[in-house]
Design an enzyme around this catalytic site. Structure first.
Site, PDB file in Angstrom:
ATOM      1  N   LYS A  68       1.120  -0.997  -0.141  1.00 45.28           N
ATOM      2  CA  LYS A  68      -0.092  -0.102   0.025  1.00 45.28           C
ATOM      3  C   LYS A  68       0.643   1.671   0.068  1.00 45.28           C
ATOM      4  O   LYS A  68       0.070   2.070  -0.472  1.00 45.28           O
ATOM      5  CB  LYS A  68      -1.020  -0.304   1.208  1.00 45.28           C
ATOM      6  N   THR A  69       1.817   1.033   0.840  1.00 47.10           N
ATOM      7  CA  THR A  69       2.863   2.622   0.969  1.00 47.10           C
ATOM      8  C   THR A  69       3.228   2.820  -0.589  1.00 47.10           C
ATOM      9  O   THR A  69       4.026   3.541  -0.663  1.00 47.10           O
ATOM     10  CB  THR A  69       3.585   2.423   2.255  1.00 47.10           C
ATOM     11  N   ASP A 113      -1.917   6.294   6.662  1.00 41.98           N
ATOM     12  CA  ASP A 113      -1.308   5.365   6.685  1.00 41.98           C
ATOM     13  C   ASP A 113      -1.913   4.945   8.288  1.00 41.98           C
ATOM     14  O   ASP A 113      -2.187   5.681   8.666  1.00 41.98           O
ATOM     15  CB  ASP A 113      -0.145   4.269   7.417  1.00 41.98           C
ATOM     16  N   THR A 162      -5.735  -1.561   7.093  1.00 41.70           N
ATOM     17  CA  THR A 162      -5.400  -2.971   6.843  1.00 41.70           C
ATOM     18  C   THR A 162      -6.738  -3.829   7.636  1.00 41.70           C
ATOM     19  O   THR A 162      -6.972  -4.692   7.708  1.00 41.70           O
ATOM     20  CB  THR A 162      -4.464  -3.578   8.050  1.00 41.70           C
ATOM     21  N   ARG A 221       6.899  -8.608   2.162  1.00 43.63           N
ATOM     22  CA  ARG A 221       7.466  -7.703   3.127  1.00 43.63           C
ATOM     23  C   ARG A 221       8.046  -8.679   3.506  1.00 43.63           C
ATOM     24  O   ARG A 221       9.666  -8.875   4.206  1.00 43.63           O
ATOM     25  CB  ARG A 221       6.652  -7.165   4.030  1.00 43.63           C
TER      26      ARG A 221
END
Length: 344
Positions: A68-69, A113, A162, A221
């Site tokens: 997302k980032t 975020d 999330t 990640r």
């Protein structure tokens, strides 16, 4: 315990983010996976640039660690716009938001975020900023309080969460585009690990990278985190080259099995099978047995076990599946058969 897990999808802070930033793609063309999201974004970005307008506000939602980032930064690069980054917990009062909005230029991007963690006061303050590009800011308090109508430059708000279900309907309705990020398949993760290995100038065998990808819990990640661990292991215990044997040995040391499960995952399932006869059992009971927080099990452990068929949720509680019994080496009665070799 969950914070220290190699397979934890949550970021470990600035040091890991700095490592990840160096590996992040800078354009949609470089980005791997999420093809449907990329196609829609490409059209929206191209149209907005042709009209010389900022993008509509965007909400990315999905499990942690899926990019997302990364996508927010890619949008910034594609739009040739500055990006200001913050998080929901960091914005506690109107003044925090005002400090960001007052310094925004035409076409800039504000990335928030964990936007589901905005408090009600801040959230309501943002509504007119998103809709009309203006805010009513209250100066002083009590008898001397006065409200100033503050016009803003047109900007794009990108939110990431999330927990989409925790976002209020009024806030959700103010986003023009909503994108759900899906888990990655092994082929996509292999390409991501290959790209990262190339950027780190690592020598590798293709099969070794596929092995890392297969144990990365469908999450980029985690794939990059495992690559980092394997790189260190190869440097100290081998010649520096990533081979299948080196990867196997490194992941065995980390206690990550062929399904990407670690010790906490297996302890969760084993407790269900041996203590609660496979379930159903309430999450509070399992948490007490393991000495873990309920939130840790619900947010960090259970999603992957559910996704991969090791666990069922029923109205009466959690149940271990036949796949869990077989993987951990238990028969249907919960009796342990010979100790399985989980790291072959």
């Amino acid at each position: 315990m969950a914070i220290e897990r190699v397979v934890n999808t949550v970021s470990r802070g600035k040091q890991e983010e700095s490592f990840n930033n160096a590996l992040r793609p800078e354009s949609l063309q470089e980005c791997i996976g999420q093809q449907n999201v990329k196609d829609k974004l490409s059209i929206a970005i191209t149209a907005a640039r042709q009209r010389s307008e900022p993008l509509e506000h965007i909400l990315f939602y999905g499990p942690p660690g899926l990019g997302k980032t990364t996508l927010a930064n890619i949008i910034s690069n594609e739009m040739k716009a500055n990006i200001r980054v913050t998080s929901g917990p960091a914005l506690t009062k109107q003044g925090d938001v005002m400090g960001l909005l007052s310094n925004i230029s035409q076409g800039d991007i504000l990335f928030i975020d964990e936007i589901h963690r905005l408090n009600t006061v801040v959230e309501e303050f943002i509504y007119p900023a998103m809709e009309d590009f203006k805010v009513d800011f209250t100066v002083d308090s009590g008898m001397h309080a006065k409200t100033i109508n503050f016009p803003l430059k047109r900007f794009t708000l990108i939110g990431a969460t999330t927990r989409a279900g925790l976002i209020s309907a009024p806030l959700r309705s103010r986003f023009g585009m909503l994108f759900h990020l899906n888990y990655y398949n092994t082929r996509e993760l292999t390409l991501i690990v290959k790209r990262s290995a190339g950027m780190l100038n690592l020598d590798y065998d293709e099969d070794a990278l596929s092995l890392i990808a297969s144990r990365s819990r469908s999450t980029p990640r985690i794939a990059n985190r495992l690559l980092k661990r394997v790189r260190d292991y190869a440097q100290v215990k081998g010649s520096g080259k990533l081979t299948v044997d080196i990867v196997e040995s490194s992941l065995k040391m980390e206690r990550i099995d062929q399904y990407g499960l670690d010790e906490l995952d297996r302890a969760f399932l084993k407790a269900l099978i041996t203590v609660y006869d496979g379930g159903p059992s309430g999450i509070e009971a399992v948490a007490a047995t393991l000495g873990e927080e309920r939130d840790t099990l619900e947010d960090v452990v259970e999603p992957y076990l559910l996704q991969n068929g090791f666990l069922r949720r029923t109205k009466r509680g959690r149940e271990a599946t036949k796949k869990a019994y077989d993987h951990l080496g238990f028969d249907s009665g919960g009796l342990e058969k010979k100790e399985p070799n989980l790291f072959d």
